[in-house]
Design an enzyme around this catalytic site. Sequence first.
Site, PDB file in Angstrom:
ATOM      1  N   ASP A  58      -1.764  -8.463 -14.408  1.00  0.00           N
ATOM      2  CA  ASP A  58      -1.337  -7.107 -14.065  1.00  0.00           C
ATOM      3  C   ASP A  58      -0.723  -7.217 -12.678  1.00  0.00           C
ATOM      4  O   ASP A  58      -1.420  -7.526 -11.699  1.00  0.00           O
ATOM      5  CB  ASP A  58      -2.560  -6.173 -14.053  1.00  0.00           C
ATOM      6  CG  ASP A  58      -2.183  -4.741 -13.711  1.00  0.00           C
ATOM      7  OD1 ASP A  58      -1.092  -4.527 -13.115  1.00  0.00           O
ATOM      8  OD2 ASP A  58      -2.974  -3.838 -13.996  1.00  0.00           O
ATOM      9  N   ILE A  59       0.572  -6.995 -12.593  1.00  0.00           N
ATOM     10  CA  ILE A  59       1.259  -7.265 -11.314  1.00  0.00           C
ATOM     11  C   ILE A  59       0.884  -6.264 -10.222  1.00  0.00           C
ATOM     12  O   ILE A  59       1.250  -6.440  -9.067  1.00  0.00           O
ATOM     13  CB  ILE A  59       2.800  -7.327 -11.475  1.00  0.00           C
ATOM     14  CG1 ILE A  59       3.397  -5.959 -11.819  1.00  0.00           C
ATOM     15  CG2 ILE A  59       3.205  -8.376 -12.500  1.00  0.00           C
ATOM     16  CD1 ILE A  59       4.901  -5.905 -11.560  1.00  0.00           C
ATOM     17  N   ASN A  85       9.757 -10.387 -14.761  1.00  0.00           N
ATOM     18  CA  ASN A  85      10.382  -9.435 -15.679  1.00  0.00           C
ATOM     19  C   ASN A  85       9.761  -8.047 -15.596  1.00  0.00           C
ATOM     20  O   ASN A  85      10.411  -7.049 -15.901  1.00  0.00           O
ATOM     21  CB  ASN A  85      10.243  -9.989 -17.110  1.00  0.00           C
ATOM     22  CG  ASN A  85      10.467  -8.920 -18.160  1.00  0.00           C
ATOM     23  OD1 ASN A  85      11.593  -8.511 -18.410  1.00  0.00           O
ATOM     24  ND2 ASN A  85       9.377  -8.436 -18.764  1.00  0.00           N
ATOM     25  N   LYS A  91      10.311   8.143 -18.272  1.00  0.00           N
ATOM     26  CA  LYS A  91      11.318   8.769 -19.137  1.00  0.00           C
ATOM     27  C   LYS A  91      11.840  10.037 -18.461  1.00  0.00           C
ATOM     28  O   LYS A  91      11.110  10.688 -17.689  1.00  0.00           O
ATOM     29  CB  LYS A  91      10.686   9.163 -20.480  1.00  0.00           C
ATOM     30  CG  LYS A  91      10.081   7.987 -21.236  1.00  0.00           C
ATOM     31  CD  LYS A  91      11.121   7.311 -22.097  1.00  0.00           C
ATOM     32  CE  LYS A  91      10.522   6.183 -22.898  1.00  0.00           C
ATOM     33  NZ  LYS A  91      11.249   4.949 -22.856  1.00  0.00           N
ATOM     34  N   TYR A 189      13.637   4.655  -9.548  1.00  0.00           N
ATOM     35  CA  TYR A 189      13.862   3.393 -10.269  1.00  0.00           C
ATOM     36  C   TYR A 189      14.994   2.610  -9.589  1.00  0.00           C
ATOM     37  O   TYR A 189      14.861   1.419  -9.314  1.00  0.00           O
ATOM     38  CB  TYR A 189      14.217   3.693 -11.731  1.00  0.00           C
ATOM     39  CG  TYR A 189      14.492   2.467 -12.558  1.00  0.00           C
ATOM     40  CD1 TYR A 189      13.451   1.697 -13.066  1.00  0.00           C
ATOM     41  CD2 TYR A 189      15.800   2.072 -12.857  1.00  0.00           C
ATOM     42  CE1 TYR A 189      13.704   0.567 -13.827  1.00  0.00           C
ATOM     43  CE2 TYR A 189      16.059   0.937 -13.612  1.00  0.00           C
ATOM     44  CZ  TYR A 189      15.006   0.193 -14.105  1.00  0.00           C
ATOM     45  OH  TYR A 189      15.257  -0.938 -14.854  1.00  0.00           O
ATOM     46  N   GLY A 190      16.097   3.320  -9.315  1.00  0.00           N
ATOM     47  CA  GLY A 190      17.251   2.657  -8.676  1.00  0.00           C
ATOM     48  C   GLY A 190      16.887   2.072  -7.322  1.00  0.00           C
ATOM     49  O   GLY A 190      17.242   0.926  -7.004  1.00  0.00           O
ATOM     50  N   VAL A 226      19.590  -2.539 -22.777  1.00  0.00           N
ATOM     51  CA  VAL A 226      19.002  -3.225 -23.930  1.00  0.00           C
ATOM     52  C   VAL A 226      18.046  -2.305 -24.686  1.00  0.00           C
ATOM     53  O   VAL A 226      17.243  -1.599 -24.067  1.00  0.00           O
ATOM     54  CB  VAL A 226      18.219  -4.468 -23.429  1.00  0.00           C
ATOM     55  CG1 VAL A 226      17.620  -5.217 -24.606  1.00  0.00           C
ATOM     56  CG2 VAL A 226      19.127  -5.381 -22.620  1.00  0.00           C
ATOM     57  N   ARG A 227      18.113  -2.367 -26.014  1.00  0.00           N
ATOM     58  CA  ARG A 227      17.244  -1.527 -26.860  1.00  0.00           C
ATOM     59  C   ARG A 227      15.790  -1.988 -26.774  1.00  0.00           C
ATOM     60  O   ARG A 227      15.386  -2.936 -27.452  1.00  0.00           O
ATOM     61  CB  ARG A 227      17.709  -1.581 -28.320  1.00  0.00           C
ATOM     62  CG  ARG A 227      19.011  -0.853 -28.592  1.00  0.00           C
ATOM     63  CD  ARG A 227      19.322  -0.772 -30.070  1.00  0.00           C
ATOM     64  NE  ARG A 227      19.604  -2.060 -30.687  1.00  0.00           N
ATOM     65  CZ  ARG A 227      20.771  -2.702 -30.630  1.00  0.00           C
ATOM     66  NH1 ARG A 227      21.773  -2.172 -29.957  1.00  0.00           N
ATOM     67  NH2 ARG A 227      20.935  -3.864 -31.245  1.00  0.00           N
TER      68      ARG A 227
END
Length: 272
Positions: A58-59, A85, A91, A189-190, A226-227
């Site tokens: 868990d990072i 990653n 959302k 996020y950005g 990416v999906r």
Amino acid sequence: MSSRSRVAVVTESNKGIGFAIVRDLCKKFSGDVILTSRNPTLGQEAVKKLNPLFHQLDITDPQSIRTLRGFLKERYGGVDVLINNAGMAFKIADTTPSPIQAEVTMQTNFFGTRAVSAELLPLIKPQGRVVNVSSMMSVLSLKKCSPELQQIFRSDTITEEELVGLMKKFVEDAKNGVHQKEGWPNTAYGVSKIGVTVLSRIHARQLNEQRKADNILLNACCPGWVRTDMAGPKAPKSVKEGVETPVYLALLPPGVTEPHGQFVSEKKVEKG
Ligand code: NDP
């Protein structure tokens, strides 16, 4: 050290892009591949579908990172490939108050990646490869920062401490509702991914200063849109396509000296 098996580690890889990177590395990397997940049940289920090893990670938990570090040191004497990653995004419809979103996003994407790097970068073996999965959002968000912030983030002399201070400032500014007035774009996020991209440049510089002869290559990248559970079903790329750039960077052959300290998209260096 070199007589032991080679090892590649992918953070948070029970699903999505991380899982697909593990799947690709199981075919292409000569050595052990370690799938990690914060949730051991999800991790073990993912492992059943491939043939990698599993380790909990868990990072956002320093003890969990240290336990993985101890395992890697003991069993492999270091790390050949590290793919940072792990990342998350709220959302658009999520109703969590935006100051909390800012804090959680930054803690995971920037501070989590930094914490893993702090423990595992010293273990990277000569000719090792480190890939930090950032996002094109970091490039777009940087362009929306104030000219002063852009100048600092683009500077070749920015230190890790300065970067940490700025990431903390963003969270504070967001909590106080003044982040846009203070020159930040309106995206936690950005900004967290600006942090990941700039951190990668700083770490690459540190490797140049401290371990040049080891020829370790460290880069940030964007997998594309990416999906996955994060990006949803409308994203244009399959996970198979999304892993091409991270896996390309992870498997840069020995002796190659670049890219290093770059932001890479579609296997090409992107100038931000
Ligand atoms: P997914 O949501 O499919 O998978 C994310 C992984 O990270 C999962 O293993 C998940 O674990 C873990 N994770 C999620 N939230 C947290 C959290 N709060 N703390 C710790 N771990 C967490 O995402 P993707 O595969 O799409 O994303 C992988 C990386 O690629 C991320 O860094 C993302 O930012 C980046 N990226 C993705 C893009 C896309 O279009 N998909 C575009 C650009 C960048 P669990 O199963 O336990 O929730």
